[in-house]
Design a protein around this motif. Sequence first.
Motif, PDB file in Angstrom:
ATOM      1  N   SER A 196       0.798  -1.216   0.000  1.00  0.00           N
ATOM      2  CA  SER A 196       0.000   0.000   0.000  1.00  0.00           C
ATOM      3  C   SER A 196       0.833   1.270   0.000  1.00  0.00           C
ATOM      4  O   SER A 196       0.306   2.340  -0.151  1.00  0.00           O
ATOM      5  N   SER A 197       2.105   1.162   0.190  1.00  0.00           N
ATOM      6  CA  SER A 197       2.921   2.369   0.183  1.00  0.00           C
ATOM      7  C   SER A 197       3.089   2.893  -1.217  1.00  0.00           C
ATOM      8  O   SER A 197       3.087   2.169  -2.177  1.00  0.00           O
ATOM      9  N   THR A 240      -8.203   9.773   3.237  1.00  0.00           N
ATOM     10  CA  THR A 240      -7.464   9.939   4.486  1.00  0.00           C
ATOM     11  C   THR A 240      -8.448   9.819   5.630  1.00  0.00           C
ATOM     12  O   THR A 240      -9.488  10.485   5.642  1.00  0.00           O
ATOM     13  N   GLU A 253      -3.606   7.398   5.673  1.00  0.00           N
ATOM     14  CA  GLU A 253      -3.971   7.319   4.261  1.00  0.00           C
ATOM     15  C   GLU A 253      -4.411   5.925   3.849  1.00  0.00           C
ATOM     16  O   GLU A 253      -3.901   4.921   4.342  1.00  0.00           O
ATOM     17  N   SER A 297      -0.704   8.252  -4.675  1.00  0.00           N
ATOM     18  CA  SER A 297      -1.488   9.237  -3.964  1.00  0.00           C
ATOM     19  C   SER A 297      -2.560   8.544  -3.137  1.00  0.00           C
ATOM     20  O   SER A 297      -2.892   7.387  -3.350  1.00  0.00           O
ATOM     21  N   ALA A 298      -3.115   9.292  -2.183  1.00  0.00           N
ATOM     22  CA  ALA A 298      -4.111   8.721  -1.283  1.00  0.00           C
ATOM     23  C   ALA A 298      -5.487   8.773  -1.924  1.00  0.00           C
ATOM     24  O   ALA A 298      -5.900   9.790  -2.489  1.00  0.00           O
ATOM     25  N   SER A 305      -4.194   4.312   0.304  1.00  0.00           N
ATOM     26  CA  SER A 305      -3.577   4.672  -0.970  1.00  0.00           C
ATOM     27  C   SER A 305      -4.437   4.236  -2.153  1.00  0.00           C
ATOM     28  O   SER A 305      -5.305   3.362  -2.049  1.00  0.00           O
ATOM     29  N   GLN A 306      -4.170   4.860  -3.287  1.00  0.00           N
ATOM     30  CA  GLN A 306      -4.835   4.463  -4.528  1.00  0.00           C
ATOM     31  C   GLN A 306      -4.531   3.000  -4.853  1.00  0.00           C
ATOM     32  O   GLN A 306      -5.368   2.281  -5.375  1.00  0.00           O
ATOM     33  N   GLN A 307      -3.311   2.579  -4.540  1.00  0.00           N
ATOM     34  CA  GLN A 307      -2.922   1.207  -4.817  1.00  0.00           C
ATOM     35  C   GLN A 307      -3.717   0.228  -3.951  1.00  0.00           C
ATOM     36  O   GLN A 307      -4.143  -0.833  -4.403  1.00  0.00           O
ATOM     37  N   THR A 308      -3.941   0.593  -2.688  1.00  0.00           N
ATOM     38  CA  THR A 308      -4.756  -0.234  -1.804  1.00  0.00           C
ATOM     39  C   THR A 308      -6.170  -0.352  -2.356  1.00  0.00           C
ATOM     40  O   THR A 308      -6.751  -1.443  -2.398  1.00  0.00           O
TER      41      THR A 308
END
Length: 628
Positions: free
Chosen positions: A36-37, A44, A49, A40-41, A51-54
């Motif tokens: 998840s690092s 929040t 955050e 962008s978020a 994240s967009q990836q999460t």
Amino acid sequence: MLEKIREGSQGPWAMIIIGLVVLSFVFAGVGSYLTSSGGSAAATVNGEEISQQTLERAYQNQRARMEAQYGEGISSLFSSEGYTEQFRQSVLERLIGEKLIEQKAYELGLRVSDRQIRDSILKMPEFQVGGTFNNDRFQGILRQNGFSPADFRNYLRVQLTREQLTRALTATSFTLPSEAEQAFRLQQQTRDARYFQVSAEPFAENVEVTEDDINNYYQANITAFDTEEQIDLSYVLLSVEDLKKDINVAEEDVAQWYEDNKGRFVEEEQRRVSHILIEFGEDQDKAKQEAEALLAQVNDGANFATLAKEHSDDTFSAENGGDLDFISPDMMDPEFDKAAFNLKQEGDVSGVIESEFGYHIIKLTELKPESVTPLNEVRDTIRDQIATDKATEQFFELQNRMAEVAFEMPDSLDEVANIAETKVESTGLFTRNTAPAPLNTPNALEVAFSDELIQDRVNSDIIELDDSTVAFIRVKAHEPQRTQELAEVREGIEATLRDEKAQKAAEAWAQDVAEKLNSNEEVNDLLTSQNVEWQTAEKVSRQGGQLARNMVDTLFSLSLDSKPREVTLLTSGDVGLVELTKVNHATQPDESTLTTMRQRMATMESQKTYQSFVDALRKDAEVTIAIN
């Protein structure tokens, strides 16, 4: 408060409920947490955050589960941009709820021990072969996804910590026996009915549809006559799988690859250990003195297993003489792990080791040294990997050449297809919601319906359909969105209006019959005039089957005392009249059925409780959503 939460989350009832919740966390969400690092978020939550990836990982996991469960029906929905965005938003809302629960769990001081993490890993079916934990599979799955055991342990710690609070919330829900019995009786109640259905078709003969009716309907429903934009595409595909079919792998290449990558086939050293745990309690110094006293007894020859059973605060392992079964590097707490793997021989005992859970005394009981899987057992896997590597190399080389030609010769895909030694395919006309595979991906559709391809009629650049497939497309034909003229749809509108008016006329006739029945008047002549006869249905359940769905719903809304009959419109376009003649009450449920009913109702109530708690946390939280 913490004590009450822990007590409320231990019963068998709670474990059944929470098991349903936990299954949604593991293994589907693991990738989103561990990676998840970065990026962008998406949102929040109280300063933390998501994240967009999460979000993307969670979206893909949830979508894959739904498509696997519901098949092509749900897959077609995802071709709709509106549905996809709505679905993605619901996934984000779930992630926000989970983050709020996670934060509250840590605020309450809830924690998870290394032992709980280890037991969870051992019980996860993803890591089992034949119902038993398999370390090779465990390591392989993590390695395949680029995760280390320590990362996965940290992920589980977060999930299980959150689970403690979730379990406490859901375990508090219950249903009284009287509530379950009442719900059962209502659910199992059946009804007897007298009814008839009258066809709307004969009433259509006396229906008049005017030009004003048609014009008014057209204007009132103008958006219903909008066509969707359509395109017809030519396309060329290039995939790693297709390239693999023509690749032969020599035996010497397999042997060399094995030697060069031998580390991949090494099974890590495993150690079976037992331990005695003395928790810190309120007096950490006293706990340490107790641990040192126990260590002295072990060194003086006392039986380790006996001491573990009598003194260890890890009650689960204590029952087995402190046995923790086999562990791999990085599976346990860092200090515990370091001490366990510093022991040299079976029977060796560590000193007193401090971890975040207390003081440990560790004994090495069995040692499985590092081993290497022989070539014969992995030959086919290596051959496939080499073929994939070579095909992937060709894949990137060919797609670059194809991209150059597609740009240099924008008026045709023929030369692009020649480079890949394939042919140009066609789709036929389709809309955004009816795109054919394999071009039914968001990025392909975005390019396909772009102004550049539609207006300039040029070749597209590379379009990535998935990690191992690309496409080049061009628009052959385009039909823009438009509103159909009245002349094009007049015939359909007239038929619709005629059917609607016919059904209304049939409804009015049936209402007249119902009113006469309410006034105790004779209705046989009316029924004969429409060739209608009364029919009977006995013991109709809420699930229906004997009657049309609308009739069943109407039947169970009637009352013998105040409203015994009612007219209902049928989806077929006809009209029915339903008369309730008897209510058949369900028998007393047996104890097993009543228990099942209570459990089902309690589960539903627990879900409401959980959502209410999340809603309350959300109300007081600072939540910022960064996506549309």
